[in-house]
Design a protein around this motif. Structure first.
Motif: not given
Length: 472
Positions: A443, A457, A459-460, A462, A464-465
């Motif tokens: 990434d 981020y 999501k970049n 794979g 989640d927050d």
């Protein structure tokens, strides 16, 4: 008593390093090297640029400061005494195997520090970030128990093993002087070192960061400059030095006839002790840096391994070997470096090494206790109350005193065994979690190629927050 402990620890150390740790350290390091496409070499220029960047938040810990904290722990008495011990007891080839551990270990340092950044946490009140192996073990491997075990091993390694060894190495450098008294000098050196360390660490983490940021580059440059001058004066002998290093490194008959005392084993042990790549120490400092993308700090910590071994350890090795003073078991440790430098500076060589060991050793002690604080906070769920921390730091200072009055075999064995226990948890952990760090690297590279400033981020890669604390 010390002989009994040494006899108990010696076979444990031999087993942990051969075959267990050799296979893990070199095997996993090679795997990361190929998976990252030789990131140690291909991204070195990028790493230098990242070090010079300002922190993402004003007043927060920068990449450079995090590098100095980890370097303060890595660059210590092992760069002087550890190298000399490896050469005197293992032979010329130990230098080559130290290089190999650093080169391969750079990839492991990248993976573990990138993971520390991804899974780091934010302090609700101060806004500062923190983390390390215990945190990514708990968050990604879902085992707080294993995280606590790792933290306990780290505390034992740094507050006991490494700090006792640093104190001993400093005391050992005084044996060359006429005023040295076997009865009183170790006590006086140990007491002085313990008192000064206690005063500094009772000031808290910010003072540690400021102190190491100023002192580490200063002491490193002077030491390397003196080494370079001595190498230049003995330049005609350097081809012979390289010949002896490579001849001994590939003398496999000698290596496999006595693996525990071979150049390979001493090079791996002292190389790992010096640069700490893969054992899980540097990620504690890496997590404190405020960067826009986790990969940035992975690159910075990768460079720290090179600074430690390929620059400072090599400086010690070449300075000693180019002097013409033959390594021998009776010179093992500080006396060998002092004897070598005395051919260049005379009596001032002894003093220079003693002062260097004071600076290297003291920053090692400070950096080590920074790591310890971080892992105490993990075990207790928060930083323990002030009265506990004062008592703990005073106890840590007492352990430094004890290290100065011990024998060489005992302090080296304690450091080796405890370090191995850390590595046996961290190396398999980062291997299991390496896919996350590798996706993060992909990434980062993709954003760089697109001409953008890399921003992370979840999501970049794979995730989640909800899986990450700091990056929410």
């Amino acid at each position: 008593m010390s002989e009994m402990i040494t006899g108990f620890l010696s076979p444990i150390s031999d087993f942990l390093y051969y075959p267990v740790l050799i296979v893990l350290l070199l095997g996993i390091g090679l795997y990361f090297t190929f998976r990252t496409k030789f990131i140690q070499l291909s991204n070195l220029k990028e790493a230098i640029q990242v070090v010079l960047e300002a922190p993402e938040e004003e007043g927060s810990v920068s990449s450079f400061q995090a590098l100095m904290i980890s370097t303060a722990s890595r660059v210590g008495t092992g760069n002087i005494v550890g190298v000399a011990t490896a050469i005197c007891l293992g032979g010329y080839g130990a230098v080559f195997w130290m290089w190999i551990v650093a080169l391969i270990g750079g990839a492991s340092a990248f993976i573990e520090s990138t993971l520390a950044q991804i899974y780091k946490r934010r302090d609700t009140f101060s806004g500062e970030s923190y983390g390390g192996p215990s945190y990514y073990i708990e968050s990604a491997l879902h085992s707080r128990t294993l995280g606590i075990i790792f933290s306990i091993f780290l505390i034992l390694t740094y507050a006991v093993g490494f700090n006792m060894l640093a104190a001993f190495n400093l005391r050992d450098s005084f044996q060359i002087y006429d005023f040295y008294s076997p009865q009183w000098t170790p006590i006086l050196v140990g007491a002085g070192l313990a008192l000064v360390t206690a005063y500094c660490v009772l000031g808290g983490g910010k003072r540690i960061i400021q102190f190491t940021s100023f002192l580490v580059p200063f002491m490193g440059m002077i030491y390397v400059a003196v080494a370079v001058l001595m190498i230049i004066l003995n330049l005609n002998y350097m081809p012979t030095v390289f010949k002896l290093i490579f001849q001994d490194a590939f003398n496999f008959k000698a290596i496999f006839s006595g693996i525990a005392g071979s150049s390979m084993m001493y090079g791996i042990k002292r190389g790992l002790f010096s640069n700490e790549a893969g054992i899980g120490s540097a990620p504690n400092a890496a997590a404190a840096a405020h960067v826009s993308h986790p990969v940035k700090q992975g690159l910075v910590q990768m460079m720290s391994v090179f600074i430690d071994t390929l620059v400072i350890c090599s400086a010690t090795a070449f300075m000693c070997l180019s002097s013409g003073v033959q390594p021998a078991a009776e010179l093992s440790g500080a006396p060998y470096v002092q004897a070598a430098l005395s051919t260049f500076l005379g009596g001032y060589g002894n003093l220079f090494i003693t002062i260097s060991l004071m600076l290297f050793g003291f920053t090692t002690l400070i950096g080590n206790l920074y790591y310890v604080d971080n892992n105490l906070a993990y075990i207790f769920g928060k930083m323990p109350r002030a009265s506990f921390m004062v008592a703990f730091r005073l106890a840590a200072a007492g352990i430094i005193f004890l290290g100065a009055i011990q024998e060489a075999d005992l302090v080296w064995l304690m450091a080796d065994v405890m370090m191995a226990l850390m590595a046996l948890i961290n190396l398999p952990s980062i291997l299991i979690l390496s896919k996350t760090a590798l996706v993060a690297l992909s990434d980062y590279s993709k954003q760089r190629k697109a001409g953008r400033k890399p921003v992370f981020y979840a999501k970049n890669i794979g995730l989640d927050d909800s899986q990450l604390d700091y990056w929410k």
